[in-house]
Design an enzyme around this catalytic site. Structure first.
Site, PDB file in Angstrom:
ATOM      1  N   GLU A 123       0.808  -1.218   0.000  1.00 48.16           N
ATOM      2  CA  GLU A 123       0.000   0.000   0.000  1.00 48.16           C
ATOM      3  C   GLU A 123       0.842   1.270   0.000  1.00 48.16           C
ATOM      4  O   GLU A 123       1.871   1.350   0.676  1.00 48.16           O
ATOM      5  CB  GLU A 123      -0.897  -0.012   1.237  1.00 48.16           C
ATOM      6  N   LYS A 150       0.531   4.891   1.268  1.00 45.59           N
ATOM      7  CA  LYS A 150      -0.281   5.638   2.234  1.00 45.59           C
ATOM      8  C   LYS A 150       0.581   6.680   2.924  1.00 45.59           C
ATOM      9  O   LYS A 150       1.586   6.345   3.546  1.00 45.59           O
ATOM     10  CB  LYS A 150      -0.886   4.674   3.256  1.00 45.59           C
ATOM     11  N   LYS A 182      -8.225   2.162  -2.432  1.00 43.77           N
ATOM     12  CA  LYS A 182      -8.507   2.141  -0.995  1.00 43.77           C
ATOM     13  C   LYS A 182      -9.200   3.450  -0.628  1.00 43.77           C
ATOM     14  O   LYS A 182      -8.584   4.520  -0.600  1.00 43.77           O
ATOM     15  CB  LYS A 182      -7.188   1.985  -0.234  1.00 43.77           C
ATOM     16  N   GLU A 185     -14.330  -5.691   3.515  1.00 42.20           N
ATOM     17  CA  GLU A 185     -13.554  -5.630   4.752  1.00 42.20           C
ATOM     18  C   GLU A 185     -14.450  -5.775   5.971  1.00 42.20           C
ATOM     19  O   GLU A 185     -15.449  -5.064   6.114  1.00 42.20           O
ATOM     20  CB  GLU A 185     -12.801  -4.303   4.830  1.00 42.20           C
ATOM     21  N   ASN A 228      -9.777  -7.026   8.905  1.00 46.66           N
ATOM     22  CA  ASN A 228      -8.985  -5.937   9.464  1.00 46.66           C
ATOM     23  C   ASN A 228      -8.742  -6.154  10.949  1.00 46.66           C
ATOM     24  O   ASN A 228      -9.683  -6.267  11.728  1.00 46.66           O
ATOM     25  CB  ASN A 228      -9.710  -4.600   9.240  1.00 46.66           C
ATOM     26  N   GLU A 280      -5.354  -7.802   7.009  1.00 49.82           N
ATOM     27  CA  GLU A 280      -5.034  -6.373   6.935  1.00 49.82           C
ATOM     28  C   GLU A 280      -4.656  -5.835   8.313  1.00 49.82           C
ATOM     29  O   GLU A 280      -5.254  -6.206   9.313  1.00 49.82           O
ATOM     30  CB  GLU A 280      -6.248  -5.585   6.423  1.00 49.82           C
ATOM     31  N   SER A 281      -3.692  -4.962   8.337  1.00 45.91           N
ATOM     32  CA  SER A 281      -3.242  -4.226   9.530  1.00 45.91           C
ATOM     33  C   SER A 281      -2.475  -5.112  10.509  1.00 45.91           C
ATOM     34  O   SER A 281      -2.796  -6.283  10.706  1.00 45.91           O
ATOM     35  CB  SER A 281      -4.413  -3.572  10.269  1.00 45.91           C
TER      36      SER A 281
END
Length: 260
Positions: free
Chosen positions: A55, A57, A117, A166, A186, A216-217
């Site tokens: 990603e 970001k 995103k 998500e 997530n 994710e994360s």
């Protein structure tokens, strides 16, 4: 009011303004609107790929400025050379410092799938995503009803976009529909922005066995990936771990090399 509520309120206002300035009829005339499908799902599942969706970001509401010096063209090109399965590009400006231009720039460089995103809450954004070169969109269960998820998924797939749904709570599992291409789990609670690293594993066990699952994360080390792979995760969306480095693309390359 939660952080997510604030973001959605801002997003509704932005969409109202954008749809007047650039209506759907204009978006549909974009050269990229008729571009062929590039499957994020297939790329994530490809055995020769890393499974990583890297990603770009700059910032986030929970972390503030992450990297405001990185150039999207340099980072994107480096991610591709490192062997990622796909790219994720933040296009929300108010809270994440992104833009549609970032995604357009990535599209010019990369011939691999790109996830837009953003906080998708309208059909307008789905048409816009295709017009700026995205191959997949994000639908956040916490922000949408099951009916909206069905409607948005049908529209997205009708214009050759895939959908990443998500979720981050057991309650949101009820919003799953089999038409979804991928499910992102997530670890970060979108209402408090706190991270629970085991959340993805516990939720994944409740999904249908053939679901393409994206963690994710909170993914910080190759060991995290190996642990998640052992629990049948197919893909791994990683942003901050790379973007906190002066050279995100170099960090990504080292990370992927260590997985081999």
């Amino acid at each position: 009011m939660t952080i997510l509520d604030k973001i959605l309120t801002t997003k509704r206002h932005e969409i109202a303004q954008l749809s007047k300035a650039k209506p759907i009829s204009t978006l549909e005339k974009s050269p990229l609107f008729s571009s062929p499908k590039i499957s994020m799902k297939d790329s994530v599942l490809a055995k020769e790929k890393s499974g990583i969706i890297a990603e770009f970001k700059r910032q986030s509401p929970s972390k503030g400025i992450i990297n405001n010096l990185a150039q999207v063209n340099t980072v994107t090109q480096g991610y591709v050379k490192a062997g990622v399965s796909g790219l994720s590009v933040l296009t929300d400006h108010s809270y994440f410092g992104g833009s549609n231009t970032d995604l357009l720039t990535a599209r010019e460089i990369a011939n691999i799938p790109i996830l837009r995103k953003d906080f998708t809450i309208s059909e307008y954004q789905i048409i816009e995503a295709k017009a700026i070169g995205a191959n997949a969109i994000l639908l956040i269960a916490a922000a949408l009803s099951k009916e909206d998820i069905k409607k948005f998924t049908n529209l997205a797939q009708s214009i050759n976009l895939e959908v990443l749904l998500e979720i981050h709570t057991k309650e949101e599992l009820d919003k799953y529909i089999p038409e979804i291409n991928m499910v992102g789990i997530n670890n970060r609670n979108l209402k408090t922005f706190e991270v629970d690293y085991e959340n993805a594993i516990s939720l994944a066990e409740s999904l249908p066995k053939n679901t393409v699952k994206i963690a994710e994360s909170g993914i910080r080390t190759p060991e995290n990936i190996k642990h998640l792979q052992a629990h049948d995760f197919n893909g791994f969306l990683i942003g901050e771990t790379f973007m906190r480095h002066k050279s995100p693309e170099t960090a990504c390359k080292k990370f992927i090399n260590s997985l081999k």
